[in-house]
Design a protein around this motif. Structure first.
Motif, PDB file in Angstrom:
ATOM      1  N   HIS A 186     -12.303  -7.827   3.076  1.00  0.00           N
ATOM      2  CA  HIS A 186     -11.757  -7.057   1.962  1.00  0.00           C
ATOM      3  C   HIS A 186     -12.935  -6.311   1.334  1.00  0.00           C
ATOM      4  O   HIS A 186     -13.843  -6.930   0.774  1.00  0.00           O
ATOM      5  CB  HIS A 186     -11.063  -7.981   0.962  1.00  0.00           C
TER       6      HIS A 186
ATOM      7  N   SER B 102      -9.547  -4.215   4.714  1.00  0.00           N
ATOM      8  CA  SER B 102      -8.643  -3.865   3.620  1.00  0.00           C
ATOM      9  C   SER B 102      -9.456  -3.415   2.416  1.00  0.00           C
ATOM     10  O   SER B 102     -10.651  -3.692   2.312  1.00  0.00           O
ATOM     11  CB  SER B 102      -7.777  -5.074   3.236  1.00  0.00           C
TER      12      SER B 102
ATOM     13  N   HIS C 266      -4.231  -2.295   0.801  1.00  0.00           N
ATOM     14  CA  HIS C 266      -3.889  -1.723   2.110  1.00  0.00           C
ATOM     15  C   HIS C 266      -5.112  -1.792   3.019  1.00  0.00           C
ATOM     16  O   HIS C 266      -6.203  -2.137   2.578  1.00  0.00           O
ATOM     17  CB  HIS C 266      -3.393  -0.272   1.962  1.00  0.00           C
ATOM     18  N   GLY C 267      -4.931  -1.474   4.277  1.00  0.00           N
ATOM     19  CA  GLY C 267      -6.018  -1.547   5.230  1.00  0.00           C
ATOM     20  C   GLY C 267      -6.135  -0.302   6.078  1.00  0.00           C
ATOM     21  O   GLY C 267      -5.222   0.529   6.117  1.00  0.00           O
ATOM     22  N   HIS C 268      -7.262  -0.193   6.748  1.00  0.00           N
ATOM     23  CA  HIS C 268      -7.542   0.934   7.641  1.00  0.00           C
ATOM     24  C   HIS C 268      -8.257   0.423   8.883  1.00  0.00           C
ATOM     25  O   HIS C 268      -8.927  -0.608   8.856  1.00  0.00           O
ATOM     26  CB  HIS C 268      -8.461   1.963   6.974  1.00  0.00           C
TER      27      HIS C 268
ATOM     28  N   GLN D  37      -8.620  -1.835  -1.992  1.00  0.00           N
ATOM     29  CA  GLN D  37      -7.666  -1.458  -3.024  1.00  0.00           C
ATOM     30  C   GLN D  37      -8.423  -0.669  -4.073  1.00  0.00           C
ATOM     31  O   GLN D  37      -9.480  -1.110  -4.538  1.00  0.00           O
ATOM     32  CB  GLN D  37      -7.043  -2.710  -3.640  1.00  0.00           C
TER      33      GLN D  37
ATOM     34  N   ARG E  35      -2.512   0.293  -4.268  1.00  0.00           N
ATOM     35  CA  ARG E  35      -1.993  -0.937  -3.665  1.00  0.00           C
ATOM     36  C   ARG E  35      -2.974  -1.453  -2.610  1.00  0.00           C
ATOM     37  O   ARG E  35      -3.707  -0.689  -1.987  1.00  0.00           O
ATOM     38  CB  ARG E  35      -0.629  -0.667  -3.007  1.00  0.00           C
TER      39      ARG E  35
ATOM     40  N   GLN F 258      -0.650   5.541  -3.887  1.00  0.00           N
ATOM     41  CA  GLN F 258      -0.581   4.632  -2.733  1.00  0.00           C
ATOM     42  C   GLN F 258      -1.869   3.847  -2.512  1.00  0.00           C
ATOM     43  O   GLN F 258      -1.846   2.715  -2.036  1.00  0.00           O
ATOM     44  CB  GLN F 258      -0.194   5.392  -1.469  1.00  0.00           C
ATOM     45  N   CYS F 259      -3.005   4.408  -2.874  1.00  0.00           N
ATOM     46  CA  CYS F 259      -4.272   3.705  -2.666  1.00  0.00           C
ATOM     47  C   CYS F 259      -4.554   2.643  -3.729  1.00  0.00           C
ATOM     48  O   CYS F 259      -5.496   1.875  -3.596  1.00  0.00           O
ATOM     49  CB  CYS F 259      -5.424   4.698  -2.607  1.00  0.00           C
TER      50      CYS F 259
ATOM     51  N   GLU G  13     -10.972   6.938   7.636  1.00  0.00           N
ATOM     52  CA  GLU G  13      -9.979   5.906   7.339  1.00  0.00           C
ATOM     53  C   GLU G  13      -8.722   6.102   8.180  1.00  0.00           C
ATOM     54  O   GLU G  13      -8.028   5.145   8.490  1.00  0.00           O
ATOM     55  CB  GLU G  13      -9.578   5.958   5.864  1.00  0.00           C
ATOM     56  N   THR G  14      -8.427   7.345   8.496  1.00  0.00           N
ATOM     57  CA  THR G  14      -7.264   7.689   9.311  1.00  0.00           C
ATOM     58  C   THR G  14      -7.679   8.779  10.291  1.00  0.00           C
ATOM     59  O   THR G  14      -8.719   9.422  10.100  1.00  0.00           O
ATOM     60  CB  THR G  14      -6.085   8.216   8.452  1.00  0.00           C
TER      61      THR G  14
END
Length: 118
Positions: A71, A13, A29-31, A15, A27, A24-25, A108-109
């Motif tokens: 994290h 995760s 979040h995780g990848h 932030q 918040r 959105q980033c 990341e994606t």
């Protein structure tokens, strides 16, 4: 020039709290990250390798122990957890151990990649 690559995976995760609140980033979040290290050499060693892939296992151990299910803000600092900074971090870590390191890419994606290549 000979080039080899090896791929590593981890989940974590992060932030980017310095971004606007509606980004959105900003918040938590995780990848599911992918790290690809590239090594290059003009010649091969006596075994016919740029470097034996087995020697890169220390990178997997490093990732597993320090990054997987962590994290990233706590691992790298709050503003350093971007894919670009991860790519530079892993490049520097690899270059110190494997002089043949030419580049590191971080995803990341499935559609996004950052690369550090001096």
């Amino acid at each position: 020039m000979y080039r080899i690559t090896k791929e590593f995976h981890f989940s974590a995760s992060h932030q980017l709290a310095h971004l606007p609140a509606d980004h959105q980033c900003a918040r938590l979040h995780g990848h599911n990250y992918i790290v690809v290290v590239e090594l290059a050499g003009e010649t091969l060693n006596a075994d016919g390798f740029v470097r034996d892939y087995h020697e890169l296992k220390v990178l997997k151990t490093y990732i597993d122990e320090h990054f997987d299910h962590r994290h990233l803000n706590e691992v790298l600092g709050s503003s350093m957890s971007t894919a670009e900074n991860l790519a530079r971090h892993f490049y520097d870590w690899c270059k110190a151990r494997f002089p043949e390191t030419a580049a590191v890419k971080v995803s990341e994606t499935p559609k996004t990649w950052a690369e550090y290549r001096p």
